[in-house]
Design a protein around this motif. Structure first.
Motif, mmCIF file in Angstrom:
data_model
loop_
_atom_site.group_PDB
_atom_site.id
_atom_site.type_symbol
_atom_site.label_atom_id
_atom_site.label_comp_id
_atom_site.label_asym_id
_atom_site.label_seq_id
_atom_site.Cartn_x
_atom_site.Cartn_y
_atom_site.Cartn_z
ATOM 1 N N GLU A 168 -39.736 -16.286 -102.792
ATOM 2 C CA GLU A 168 -39.322 -17.666 -102.526
ATOM 3 C C GLU A 168 -38.529 -18.234 -103.694
ATOM 4 O OE1 GLU A 168 -42.947 -19.684 -101.550
ATOM 5 O OE2 GLU A 168 -43.152 -18.643 -99.629
ATOM 6 N N ARG A 169 -38.934 -17.926 -104.934
ATOM 7 C CA ARG A 169 -38.174 -18.401 -106.104
ATOM 8 C C ARG A 169 -36.779 -17.785 -106.116
ATOM 9 N NH1 ARG A 169 -43.177 -17.578 -108.760
ATOM 10 N NH2 ARG A 169 -42.409 -15.614 -109.623
ATOM 11 N N GLN A 203 -44.883 -12.983 -102.703
ATOM 12 C CA GLN A 203 -44.265 -13.954 -101.803
ATOM 13 C C GLN A 203 -43.667 -15.118 -102.589
ATOM 14 O OE1 GLN A 203 -43.693 -13.537 -98.560
ATOM 15 N NE2 GLN A 203 -42.576 -15.456 -98.578
ATOM 16 N N GLN A 204 -44.373 -15.582 -103.608
ATOM 17 C CA GLN A 204 -43.858 -16.668 -104.440
ATOM 18 C C GLN A 204 -42.600 -16.232 -105.190
ATOM 19 O OE1 GLN A 204 -47.130 -17.930 -106.899
ATOM 20 N NE2 GLN A 204 -47.866 -19.380 -105.362
ATOM 21 N N ALA A 205 -42.588 -14.991 -105.694
ATOM 22 C CA ALA A 205 -41.407 -14.482 -106.391
ATOM 23 C C ALA A 205 -40.209 -14.417 -105.441
ATOM 24 C CB ALA A 205 -41.697 -13.100 -106.979
ATOM 25 N N MET A 213 -55.422 -15.537 -106.990
ATOM 26 C CA MET A 213 -54.234 -15.254 -106.220
ATOM 27 C C MET A 213 -54.001 -13.738 -106.269
ATOM 28 S SD MET A 213 -50.343 -16.716 -106.698
ATOM 29 C CE MET A 213 -50.882 -18.354 -106.962
ATOM 30 N N ASP A 258 -50.033 -9.914 -103.175
ATOM 31 C CA ASP A 258 -49.177 -10.279 -102.044
ATOM 32 C C ASP A 258 -48.716 -11.727 -102.135
ATOM 33 O OD1 ASP A 258 -49.218 -7.767 -100.867
ATOM 34 O OD2 ASP A 258 -51.005 -8.221 -99.664
ATOM 35 N N GLN A 259 -49.610 -12.619 -102.546
ATOM 36 C CA GLN A 259 -49.252 -14.029 -102.695
ATOM 37 C C GLN A 259 -48.258 -14.209 -103.839
ATOM 38 O OE1 GLN A 259 -53.257 -15.480 -103.146
ATOM 39 N NE2 GLN A 259 -53.241 -16.410 -101.098
ATOM 40 N N LYS A 260 -48.491 -13.507 -104.961
ATOM 41 C CA LYS A 260 -47.563 -13.592 -106.097
ATOM 42 C C LYS A 260 -46.198 -13.046 -105.717
ATOM 43 C CE LYS A 260 -51.147 -13.188 -109.614
ATOM 44 N NZ LYS A 260 -51.697 -12.350 -110.685
#
Length: 155
Positions: A12-13, A8-10, A1, A4-6
């Motif tokens: 979203e959280r 995006q997840q942060a 991962m 950028d994906q990490k």
């Protein structure tokens, strides 16, 4: 991962936390009667859905019978079947209910799956009344029933 994906997840959280704090404020604003009424609406819609989906599932597995479940442990339904095998009687059952409103403002689903005398599943799912949706709860029920059907066929 990658980063950028990490990231995006942060993000979203963080959005989920923001929504949770908003729902906490909404809960404080709702009266006890409004919460009871909303829970009753969920219970009626979801218990009807449980009945429909379990009856449909029973049609695909000869020998399963449907029964309505209501009372202290909740409202919903179950399908069950007794099989006579070489080793004796085998019992299979899938039960899903909506729990009564308790001290917490949640809609609680409970499910239990037994296949050939072995309890394989004992599920619980909770959502806050103010943020719960019928669609999300129905989706959880679908997942449980599909999981049970797959395991029943595999065993």
């Amino acid at each position: 991962m990658d980063f950028d994906q990490k990231l995006q997840q942060a993000i979203e959280r963080g959005q989920v936390r923001n929504e949770a704090s908003k729902s906490a404020r909404k809960t404080d604003e709702m009266t006890r009667d409004e919460l009871k009424r909303r829970h009753t609406d969920f219970r009626l819609h979801i218990s009807e859905y449980i009945e429909a989906i379990l009856k449909k599932t029973a049609e695909h597995f000869p020998g399963f019978r449907y029964e309505t479940v209501y009372g202290e442990k909740g409202w919903g339904g179950a399908i069950y079947r007794d099989d006579l095998m070489r080793g004796g009687a085998m019992f299979s059952r899938l039960e899903i209910v909506v729990r009564p409103l308790g001290e917490y403002q949640i809609v609680a689903l409970a499910g239990k799956g037994t296949i050939r005398n072995k309890e394989l599943f004992n599920w619980s799912h909770h959502e806050e009344i103010v943020t719960a949706t019928v669609e999300s709860l129905n989706s959880m029920i679908d997942n449980w029933v599909l999981n049970y059907a797959e395991q029943f066929v595999a065993n």
